[in-house]
Design an enzyme around this catalytic site. Structure first.
Site, PDB file in Angstrom:
ATOM      1  N   GLU A 291       1.727  -4.477  -6.084  1.00 41.70           N
ATOM      2  CA  GLU A 291       0.563  -4.999  -5.364  1.00 41.70           C
ATOM      3  C   GLU A 291       0.933  -6.175  -4.454  1.00 41.70           C
ATOM      4  OE1 GLU A 291      -3.161  -4.893  -7.150  1.00 41.70           O
ATOM      5  OE2 GLU A 291      -2.544  -3.572  -8.771  1.00 41.70           O
TER       6      GLU A 291
ATOM      7  N   PRO B 165       6.872   7.478  -2.305  1.00 44.93           N
ATOM      8  CA  PRO B 165       8.277   7.339  -2.717  1.00 44.93           C
ATOM      9  C   PRO B 165       9.169   6.636  -1.708  1.00 44.93           C
ATOM     10  CG  PRO B 165       7.473   9.556  -3.194  1.00 44.93           C
ATOM     11  CD  PRO B 165       6.401   8.875  -2.392  1.00 44.93           C
TER      12      PRO B 165
ATOM     13  N   ILE C 190       2.766   5.127 -10.075  1.00 45.33           N
ATOM     14  CA  ILE C 190       1.327   5.148 -10.286  1.00 45.33           C
ATOM     15  C   ILE C 190       1.008   4.876 -11.757  1.00 45.33           C
ATOM     16  CG2 ILE C 190      -0.782   6.466  -9.986  1.00 45.33           C
ATOM     17  CD1 ILE C 190       0.825   5.824  -7.381  1.00 45.33           C
TER      18      ILE C 190
ATOM     19  N   SER D 208       5.709  -1.349   0.627  1.00 50.00           N
ATOM     20  CA  SER D 208       5.178  -2.517   1.325  1.00 50.00           C
ATOM     21  C   SER D 208       4.591  -2.193   2.696  1.00 50.00           C
ATOM     22  CB  SER D 208       6.275  -3.588   1.480  1.00 50.00           C
ATOM     23  OG  SER D 208       6.634  -4.113   0.221  1.00 50.00           O
TER      24      SER D 208
ATOM     25  N   GLY E 288      19.849 -16.537 -29.087  1.00 56.83           N
ATOM     26  CA  GLY E 288      20.115 -15.129 -29.359  1.00 56.83           C
ATOM     27  C   GLY E 288      18.885 -14.393 -29.835  1.00 56.83           C
TER      28      GLY E 288
END
Length: 390
Positions: free
Chosen positions: A370, A141, A170, A145, A347
């Protein structure tokens, strides 16, 4: 127009560079996407529902763990075939490709590469058959990175391990029967197979998502979760374990967004030919043709990039920096095309009756997970300068 016009979605005839088996794989998955995914995926996205009823069909086609050996119940495909699987699944939706990527590259691959023979024989055939679904617990949490800053930890307790901590974002979390969980130990980062229903282990689904709505995203929580030594992955220690899995998954992600881009480009092109404004088709405007031509150019470059990467992978020569370059280029290509296609549809493009807005929203996740775009840029920068700027 030339006598034999080119395929707009394959201007360099990349398909001719594929083997017969690779073309067969692509055609089979394309048919699955056309017949089974596309008719329902807009509603699934609207309803924030993963179409779990498709999992047995994906398993029957050999799409789960497709690159792993047949002795474990898998299809034994080469890397290019796996890439084509990802491309055609993501032409349907990033959530469908994400399911296959996580099951194959992030769950089955570490059991195959880092697990014991007993673990391989027990889990891989069930996972290839879609009877056991997995998820991959690395991101936490407080940040994604910097995986070395992991807080989840495992300590020995007799013949078992006790895991405490939390994971976030996850894919497949609430669907999964097992989680591949990475945790700090006294002997470095190690991987564990944590089974659903284990006391102290809980998954909580993330709601209110505006991206990957046809995919299950969860938080995982571990409160003194007791895992037997037999569930530890014995053949890897350190960050190279989870990072090796991510390289496998990122490879597939370089192919997947090509499918999303082709879907958006195709729909925008057909719409522009049919939509009449100021007494002529929208496609007769130079500004629109320039946009469509640029889409075709960028798709072509991405196709060639991923094909060469796949050939490197099959030859055992693929380098992580090459994966980063392709992930960066191809996801950026796809998200830009999705946004431009949405614009061409006007639109009408803001509804999920058309695919560009759905793909654009999904790709906001793909460009982040990732390895963010910035991380992959810095990986390439480190390679060309020899200086680490992280």
């Amino acid at each position: 127009m030339p006598a034999n016009p080119l395929n707009p979605t394959d201007l360099y005839d990349v398909r001719s560079l594929l083997s017969d088996e690779e073309r067969m794989v692509q055609d089979t998955v394309a048919r699955f996407t056309d017949e089974r995914v596309l008719p329902i995926i807009g509603d699934c996205f609207d309803q924030a529902r993963f179409p779990i009823e498709l999992v047995p069909e994906m398993a029957d086609l050999g799409l789960l763990g497709s690159s792993l050996p047949v002795e474990y119940g898998c299809a034994g495909m080469n890397a290019v075939s796996y890439g084509l699987v990802c491309q055609e699944l993501e032409r349907g939706d990033s959530g469908i490709r994400s399911f296959a990527s996580v099951q194959s590259s992030l769950c089955m691959y570490p059991i195959y590469a880092y697990g014991s023979e007993e673990q391989r024989k027990h889990w891989l055939p069930q996972m290839a058959a879609g009877k056991v679904i997995g998820c991959f617990g690395l991101t936490e949490p407080h940040g994604g990175s910097d995986p070395a800053n992991m807080k989840t930890h495992a300590r020995k307790d007799g013949g078992d391990w006790l895991i405490n901590g939390a994971k976030m974002w996850i894919t497949n979390g609430n669907l999964a029967h097992i989680a591949i969980v990475w945790a700090h130990t006294e002997d470095g980062i190690q991987g564990f197979i944590v089974e659903k229903g284990t006391k102290g282990f809980a998954a909580q689904e993330v709601h209110k998502k505006m991206s990957l709505r046809a995919s299950v995203t969860s938080g995982l929580f571990f409160d003194n979760v007791r895992v037997p030594e037999a569930n530890r992955l014995p053949n890897v220690k350190g960050l190279k374990g989870p990072l090796g899995c991510l390289t496998q998954a990122r490879y597939g992600i370089t192919w997947g967004p090509i499918g999303a881009a082709i879907a958006c480009f195709t729909e925008a092109t057909e719409y522009a030919k049919q939509r009449v404004l100021f007494k002529r088709p929208l496609a007769a405007n130079q500004a629109v043709q320039l946009k469509l031509a640029d889409m075709a150019r960028r798709i072509t470059l991405a196709q060639l990039l991923s094909l060469q990467l796949g050939r490197f992978k099959d030859a055992g020569k693929m380098q992580p920096t090459q994966v980063s370059l392709a992930k960066w280029n191809n996801v950026r290509m796809a998200i830009d095309i999705a946004r431009e296609a949405r614009d061409i549809l006007g639109g009408a493009g803001i509804t999920t009756e058309h695919c560009p807005i759905r793909h654009a929203l999904n790709l906001e996740s793909v460009i982040t997970y990732e390895g963010t775009e910035t991380v992959h840029q810095l990986v390439v920068g480190r390679e060309v300068t020899g200086i680490n700027a992280f």
